[in-house]
Design a protein around this motif. Structure first.
Motif, PDB file in Angstrom:
ATOM      1  N   THR A  84       4.343 160.221  58.595  1.00 55.54           N
ATOM      2  CA  THR A  84       4.309 160.763  57.245  1.00 55.54           C
ATOM      3  C   THR A  84       3.464 162.028  57.194  1.00 55.54           C
ATOM      4  O   THR A  84       2.608 162.260  58.058  1.00 55.54           O
ATOM      5  CB  THR A  84       3.767 159.732  56.251  1.00 55.54           C
ATOM      6  OG1 THR A  84       2.452 159.343  56.656  1.00 55.54           O
ATOM      7  CG2 THR A  84       4.658 158.497  56.201  1.00 55.54           C
ATOM      8  N   ARG A  85       3.712 162.820  56.178  1.00 54.72           N
ATOM      9  CA  ARG A  85       2.982 164.063  55.960  1.00 54.72           C
ATOM     10  C   ARG A  85       2.390 164.051  54.566  1.00 54.72           C
ATOM     11  O   ARG A  85       2.926 163.425  53.652  1.00 54.72           O
ATOM     12  CB  ARG A  85       3.919 165.269  56.120  1.00 54.72           C
ATOM     13  CG  ARG A  85       4.439 165.466  57.524  1.00 54.72           C
ATOM     14  CD  ARG A  85       3.350 165.900  58.463  1.00 54.72           C
ATOM     15  NE  ARG A  85       3.823 166.192  59.806  1.00 54.72           N
ATOM     16  CZ  ARG A  85       3.863 165.326  60.797  1.00 54.72           C
ATOM     17  NH1 ARG A  85       3.460 164.087  60.593  1.00 54.72           N
ATOM     18  NH2 ARG A  85       4.287 165.696  61.988  1.00 54.72           N
ATOM     19  N   SER A  86       1.278 164.769  54.372  1.00 53.63           N
ATOM     20  CA  SER A  86       0.611 164.738  53.066  1.00 53.63           C
ATOM     21  C   SER A  86       1.446 165.426  51.994  1.00 53.63           C
ATOM     22  O   SER A  86       1.382 165.059  50.830  1.00 53.63           O
ATOM     23  CB  SER A  86      -0.765 165.388  53.168  1.00 53.63           C
ATOM     24  OG  SER A  86      -0.646 166.726  53.595  1.00 53.63           O
ATOM     25  N   ILE A  87       2.246 166.409  52.368  1.00 58.80           N
ATOM     26  CA  ILE A  87       3.096 167.100  51.417  1.00 58.80           C
ATOM     27  C   ILE A  87       4.521 166.575  51.591  1.00 58.80           C
ATOM     28  O   ILE A  87       5.143 166.756  52.634  1.00 58.80           O
ATOM     29  CB  ILE A  87       3.060 168.620  51.628  1.00 58.80           C
ATOM     30  CG1 ILE A  87       1.638 169.143  51.422  1.00 58.80           C
ATOM     31  CG2 ILE A  87       4.032 169.312  50.670  1.00 58.80           C
ATOM     32  CD1 ILE A  87       1.468 170.617  51.715  1.00 58.80           C
ATOM     33  N   ASN A  88       5.007 165.907  50.570  1.00 57.31           N
ATOM     34  CA  ASN A  88       6.332 165.316  50.658  1.00 57.31           C
ATOM     35  C   ASN A  88       6.853 165.002  49.267  1.00 57.31           C
ATOM     36  O   ASN A  88       6.122 165.076  48.287  1.00 57.31           O
ATOM     37  CB  ASN A  88       6.291 164.020  51.484  1.00 57.31           C
ATOM     38  CG  ASN A  88       5.384 162.973  50.867  1.00 57.31           C
ATOM     39  OD1 ASN A  88       5.739 162.329  49.883  1.00 57.31           O
ATOM     40  ND2 ASN A  88       4.205 162.794  51.436  1.00 57.31           N
ATOM     41  N   THR A  89       8.113 164.672  49.212  1.00 60.85           N
ATOM     42  CA  THR A  89       8.736 164.202  47.987  1.00 60.85           C
ATOM     43  C   THR A  89       9.368 162.847  48.272  1.00 60.85           C
ATOM     44  O   THR A  89      10.082 162.694  49.271  1.00 60.85           O
ATOM     45  CB  THR A  89       9.814 165.173  47.493  1.00 60.85           C
ATOM     46  OG1 THR A  89       9.201 166.433  47.180  1.00 60.85           O
ATOM     47  CG2 THR A  89      10.513 164.638  46.249  1.00 60.85           C
ATOM     48  N   ASN A 149      14.071 157.417  49.303  1.00 63.64           N
ATOM     49  CA  ASN A 149      14.210 158.635  50.106  1.00 63.64           C
ATOM     50  C   ASN A 149      12.869 159.302  50.274  1.00 63.64           C
ATOM     51  O   ASN A 149      12.043 159.300  49.345  1.00 63.64           O
ATOM     52  CB  ASN A 149      15.192 159.590  49.423  1.00 63.64           C
ATOM     53  CG  ASN A 149      15.314 160.924  50.134  1.00 63.64           C
ATOM     54  OD1 ASN A 149      14.884 161.962  49.631  1.00 63.64           O
ATOM     55  ND2 ASN A 149      15.903 160.913  51.316  1.00 63.64           N
ATOM     56  N   TYR A 150      12.640 159.836  51.472  1.00 71.22           N
ATOM     57  CA  TYR A 150      11.393 160.533  51.789  1.00 71.22           C
ATOM     58  C   TYR A 150      11.753 161.865  52.434  1.00 71.22           C
ATOM     59  O   TYR A 150      12.503 161.894  53.421  1.00 71.22           O
ATOM     60  CB  TYR A 150      10.563 159.679  52.744  1.00 71.22           C
ATOM     61  CG  TYR A 150       9.295 160.329  53.240  1.00 71.22           C
ATOM     62  CD1 TYR A 150       9.304 161.249  54.282  1.00 71.22           C
ATOM     63  CD2 TYR A 150       8.064 160.008  52.674  1.00 71.22           C
ATOM     64  CE1 TYR A 150       8.150 161.834  54.736  1.00 71.22           C
ATOM     65  CE2 TYR A 150       6.893 160.582  53.130  1.00 71.22           C
ATOM     66  CZ  TYR A 150       6.943 161.497  54.160  1.00 71.22           C
ATOM     67  OH  TYR A 150       5.779 162.071  54.611  1.00 71.22           O
ATOM     68  N   VAL A 151      11.229 162.939  51.878  1.00 73.12           N
ATOM     69  CA  VAL A 151      11.498 164.272  52.418  1.00 73.12           C
ATOM     70  C   VAL A 151      10.183 164.999  52.636  1.00 73.12           C
ATOM     71  O   VAL A 151       9.331 165.065  51.748  1.00 73.12           O
ATOM     72  CB  VAL A 151      12.387 165.094  51.458  1.00 73.12           C
ATOM     73  CG1 VAL A 151      12.570 166.509  52.004  1.00 73.12           C
ATOM     74  CG2 VAL A 151      13.736 164.427  51.256  1.00 73.12           C
ATOM     75  N   SER A 208      12.645 161.433  41.274  1.00 72.81           N
ATOM     76  CA  SER A 208      11.844 161.820  42.429  1.00 72.81           C
ATOM     77  C   SER A 208      10.465 162.232  41.967  1.00 72.81           C
ATOM     78  O   SER A 208      10.257 162.561  40.781  1.00 72.81           O
ATOM     79  CB  SER A 208      12.512 162.956  43.203  1.00 72.81           C
ATOM     80  OG  SER A 208      12.556 164.129  42.434  1.00 72.81           O
ATOM     81  N   ILE A 209       9.520 162.213  42.914  1.00 76.51           N
ATOM     82  CA  ILE A 209       8.144 162.579  42.606  1.00 76.51           C
ATOM     83  C   ILE A 209       7.546 163.255  43.827  1.00 76.51           C
ATOM     84  O   ILE A 209       7.676 162.762  44.950  1.00 76.51           O
ATOM     85  CB  ILE A 209       7.328 161.342  42.167  1.00 76.51           C
ATOM     86  CG1 ILE A 209       5.916 161.743  41.754  1.00 76.51           C
ATOM     87  CG2 ILE A 209       7.332 160.248  43.230  1.00 76.51           C
ATOM     88  CD1 ILE A 209       5.158 160.616  41.049  1.00 76.51           C
ATOM     89  N   THR A 210       6.899 164.393  43.592  1.00 77.23           N
ATOM     90  CA  THR A 210       6.281 165.119  44.694  1.00 77.23           C
ATOM     91  C   THR A 210       4.875 164.562  44.964  1.00 77.23           C
ATOM     92  O   THR A 210       4.345 163.760  44.186  1.00 77.23           O
ATOM     93  CB  THR A 210       6.179 166.612  44.374  1.00 77.23           C
ATOM     94  OG1 THR A 210       5.263 166.793  43.284  1.00 77.23           O
ATOM     95  CG2 THR A 210       7.540 167.185  43.975  1.00 77.23           C
ATOM     96  N   SER A 211       4.290 165.018  46.040  1.00 82.02           N
ATOM     97  CA  SER A 211       2.955 164.534  46.393  1.00 82.02           C
ATOM     98  C   SER A 211       1.895 165.025  45.408  1.00 82.02           C
ATOM     99  O   SER A 211       0.780 164.500  45.398  1.00 82.02           O
ATOM    100  CB  SER A 211       2.592 164.947  47.824  1.00 82.02           C
ATOM    101  OG  SER A 211       2.930 166.293  48.076  1.00 82.02           O
ATOM    102  N   ASN A 212       2.216 166.011  44.569  1.00 86.32           N
ATOM    103  CA  ASN A 212       1.284 166.406  43.497  1.00 86.32           C
ATOM    104  C   ASN A 212       1.791 165.932  42.134  1.00 86.32           C
ATOM    105  O   ASN A 212       1.474 166.514  41.095  1.00 86.32           O
ATOM    106  CB  ASN A 212       1.035 167.921  43.492  1.00 86.32           C
ATOM    107  CG  ASN A 212       2.301 168.721  43.289  1.00 86.32           C
ATOM    108  OD1 ASN A 212       3.389 168.161  43.215  1.00 86.32           O
ATOM    109  ND2 ASN A 212       2.176 170.023  43.198  1.00 86.32           N
ATOM    110  N   ASP A 213       2.617 164.853  42.165  1.00 83.13           N
ATOM    111  CA  ASP A 213       3.028 164.107  40.976  1.00 83.13           C
ATOM    112  C   ASP A 213       3.973 164.857  40.034  1.00 83.13           C
ATOM    113  O   ASP A 213       4.032 164.532  38.847  1.00 83.13           O
ATOM    114  CB  ASP A 213       1.804 163.607  40.186  1.00 83.13           C
ATOM    115  CG  ASP A 213       1.102 162.469  40.907  1.00 83.13           C
ATOM    116  OD1 ASP A 213      -0.099 162.280  40.669  1.00 83.13           O
ATOM    117  OD2 ASP A 213       1.754 161.788  41.716  1.00 83.13           O
TER     118      ASP A 213
END
Length: 115
Positions: A28-33, A96-98, A50-55
């Motif tokens: 995993t990476r800290s920046i993701n959706t 889903n993880y991007v 969907s939700i990004t890593s900064n919500d």
């Protein structure tokens, strides 16, 4: 590779609620959706939320105001609270993880809403 494990699907009557959860593991990476898609029989897979890593969140029009997505970055999990469910919400729901180098899918969980 990122592995996704989903839980929480099932059968519910129209008007009821369900909560889906998905846990990511591996590279995993800290920046993701992270997000949820669904696919009904005979239809294409479509984005639900969907939700990004900064919500930052995105919702499909049919679920706005009924579904709510959230995440826990420390645990690499995403959840989908589904309220006021309708028969047309019946589908297989996929997590889903991007990230910059990964696009991973869960195995899918069935959600069935009876009328």
């Amino acid at each position: 590779q990122v592995q996704l494990v989903e839980s929480g699907g099932g059968l519910v009557q129209a008007g009821g609620s369900l909560r889906l959860s998905c846990a990511a593991s591996g590279s995993t990476r800290s920046i993701n959706t992270m997000g949820w898609y669904r696919q009904a029989p005979g239809k294409q897979r479509e984005l639900v939320a969907s939700i990004t890593s900064n919500d930052r969140t995105t919702y499909a029009d049919p679920v706005k105001g009924r579904f709510f997505i959230s995440r826990d970055n420390a645990k690499n999990t995403v959840s989908l609270q589904m309220n006021s469910l309708k028969p047309e919400d019946t589908a297989v729901y996929y997590c889903n993880y991007v990230s910059s180098w990964s696009n991973s899918w869960g195995q899918g969980t069935q959600v069935t809403v009876s009328s």
